[in-house]
Design a protein around this motif. Structure first.
Motif, PDB file in Angstrom:
ATOM      1  N   VAL A   1       5.878  16.581  14.620  1.00  0.00           N
ATOM      2  CA  VAL A   1       7.060  16.687  13.766  1.00  0.00           C
ATOM      3  C   VAL A   1       6.747  17.388  12.452  1.00  0.00           C
ATOM      4  CG1 VAL A   1       8.893  15.348  12.638  1.00  0.00           C
ATOM      5  CG2 VAL A   1       7.953  14.580  14.820  1.00  0.00           C
ATOM      6  N   ILE A   2       5.483  17.363  12.050  1.00  0.00           N
ATOM      7  CA  ILE A   2       5.094  17.895  10.744  1.00  0.00           C
ATOM      8  C   ILE A   2       5.464  19.370  10.567  1.00  0.00           C
ATOM      9  CG2 ILE A   2       3.154  18.310   9.198  1.00  0.00           C
ATOM     10  CD1 ILE A   2       4.037  15.381   9.540  1.00  0.00           C
ATOM     11  N   PRO A   3       5.227  20.258  11.559  1.00  0.00           N
ATOM     12  CA  PRO A   3       5.584  21.676  11.355  1.00  0.00           C
ATOM     13  C   PRO A   3       7.041  21.886  10.976  1.00  0.00           C
ATOM     14  CG  PRO A   3       4.166  21.461  13.271  1.00  0.00           C
ATOM     15  CD  PRO A   3       4.511  20.076  12.842  1.00  0.00           C
ATOM     16  N   LEU A   4       7.958  21.170  11.648  1.00  0.00           N
ATOM     17  CA  LEU A   4       9.377  21.340  11.335  1.00  0.00           C
ATOM     18  C   LEU A   4       9.704  20.781   9.959  1.00  0.00           C
ATOM     19  CD1 LEU A   4      10.937  20.448  14.801  1.00  0.00           C
ATOM     20  CD2 LEU A   4      10.387  22.700  13.864  1.00  0.00           C
ATOM     21  N   SER A   5       9.015  19.703   9.552  1.00  0.00           N
ATOM     22  CA  SER A   5       9.230  19.148   8.220  1.00  0.00           C
ATOM     23  C   SER A   5       8.832  20.158   7.152  1.00  0.00           C
ATOM     24  CB  SER A   5       8.414  17.859   8.049  1.00  0.00           C
ATOM     25  OG  SER A   5       8.782  16.896   9.009  1.00  0.00           O
TER      26      SER A   5
END
Length: 366
Positions: free
Chosen positions: A113-117
């Protein structure tokens, strides 16, 4: 030429404009509370399975994220710093949690999820760098986990590798989407910013760029900005006697010659009809005068055969005076161009002497 500089401006503005930061804030009002809730759930799970110390890393986001949101809400000028702070908070929460809890597969759920955040918080260009740094940090945390936890074994290399792969795929898909979207955005921007006939920049974006250089000159007075207002002489007679196709050929020939001789960082703007403005950033009036005079001399030759009439131009050249308004600068250039028209045409008129520049020819006749 000026397109290269404009493309860099577009790329920067897509990710860093205040408007874009403002549009991201409402999404944070939804995303941050969800992140707080998820972190509290993780804290509850970890506190039941491990020590309070190991579970405490999950409290970092719930404690500091609301403070950052409140800070950005109170002071709209802090958007950029607030979004970077939120991204940094995610990094610290994830890596500190990894150092203490890499034996739990629950932590791995959040890695993809971190990349999209980061895309939401930082824009795509910065997100790539932050994602790479975060993934490298997680790899280091995975290696150090046994050292930090008395020889405890982290999750298997296979599970950890699949989590990293999912994050990398998320990052690549997001970047691919951004690249496709940016191509269409750039095409739309260029259609709205450049004249289809001559390739010169349109008036509105050109004035924005000139205002930007004027602001830079106000902050750094040694950074001169000169402008040349160029108007083709008796152009209406070409259109009336030979038709608009002939006039179009002349405009294309003139702008091609100008674009071939100005520097890569200079800007050619079509103000309307046969009137153009050239912006010379970082150029003193005397240097701009020499270049304008070269253009004046070359235009009749490069347009020979494009019209039955000889094509000449009258140019008004002015250097920006720190503190003056955009309209004042253009007004001076327009007054000088009109002076060239009324004193015989085919001239470059400048007010170098009156503006304190080194004295020299204030007009040049063909």
């Amino acid at each position: 030429m000026e397109e290269e500089g404009l493309e860099r401006d577009i790329a920067g503005e897509q990710d860093q404009s205040p408007t874009l930061f403002g549009e991201r804030l409402p999404f944070l009002y939804i995303g941050a509370p969800l992140g707080v809730l998820a972190s509290l759930v993780m804290f509850y799970i970890e506190s039941r399975q491990a020590s309070w110390l190991r579970a405490s890393s999950a409290l970092m986001f719930p404690v500091f994220a609301p403070l950052l949101l409140y800070w950005m809400h109170r002071d709209r000028s802090t958007y950029e710093h607030g979004l970077r702070g939120m991204a940094l908070l995610i990094v610290l929460s994830l890596i500190s949690g990894a150092l203490l809890n890499f034996s739990s597969p629950i932590l791995l759920i959040w890695i993809p999820v971190i990349p999209l955040s980061y895309v939401l918080l930082l824009g795509h260009a910065r997100a790539v760098r932050w994602n790479v740094a975060t993934l490298l940090g997680l790899i280091v945390a995975y290696i150090l986990f046994p050292v930090m936890n008395d020889g405890a074994r982290p999750v298997s290399v296979l599970i950890f590798g699949v989590s990293l792969l999912a994050a990398s795929v998320s990052m690549l898909l997001s970047w691919h989407h951004y690249r496709e979207l940016s191509v269409y955005q750039r095409r739309l921007y260029e259609q709205a910013s450049y004249d289809g006939l001559t390739g010169a920049m349109m008036r509105e974006p050109g004035m924005e760029i000139l205002a930007r250089f004027m602001s830079q000159a106000d902050r750094q007075p040694a950074q001169a900005v000169s402008v040349a207002l160029l108007d083709l002489d008796d152009f209406k007679r070409i259109n009336d006697e030979e038709g608009h196709l002939a006039g179009d050929r002349v405009l294309q020939g003139v702008t091609a010659e100008v674009r071939a001789h100005i520097r890569g960082g200079d800007y050619l703007i079509r103000l309307g009809g046969e009137e153009f403005l050239i912006i010379f950033p970082g150029m003193q009036a005397e240097e701009a005068y020499a270049l304008s005079e070269t253009l004046r001399q070359r235009i009749p030759a490069v347009t020979d055969g494009l019209s039955r009439r000889p094509v000449t131009t009258s140019i008004g050249l002015a250097q920006y005076r720190p503190g003056e308004a955009l309209g004042q600068l253009l007004g001076r250039a327009d007054h000088l161009m009109y002076a060239a028209k009324t004193t015989g045409k085919n001239k470059v008129c400048t007010d170098m002497a009156s503006s304190g520049q080194p004295t020299g020819a204030t007009e040049s006749a063909g």
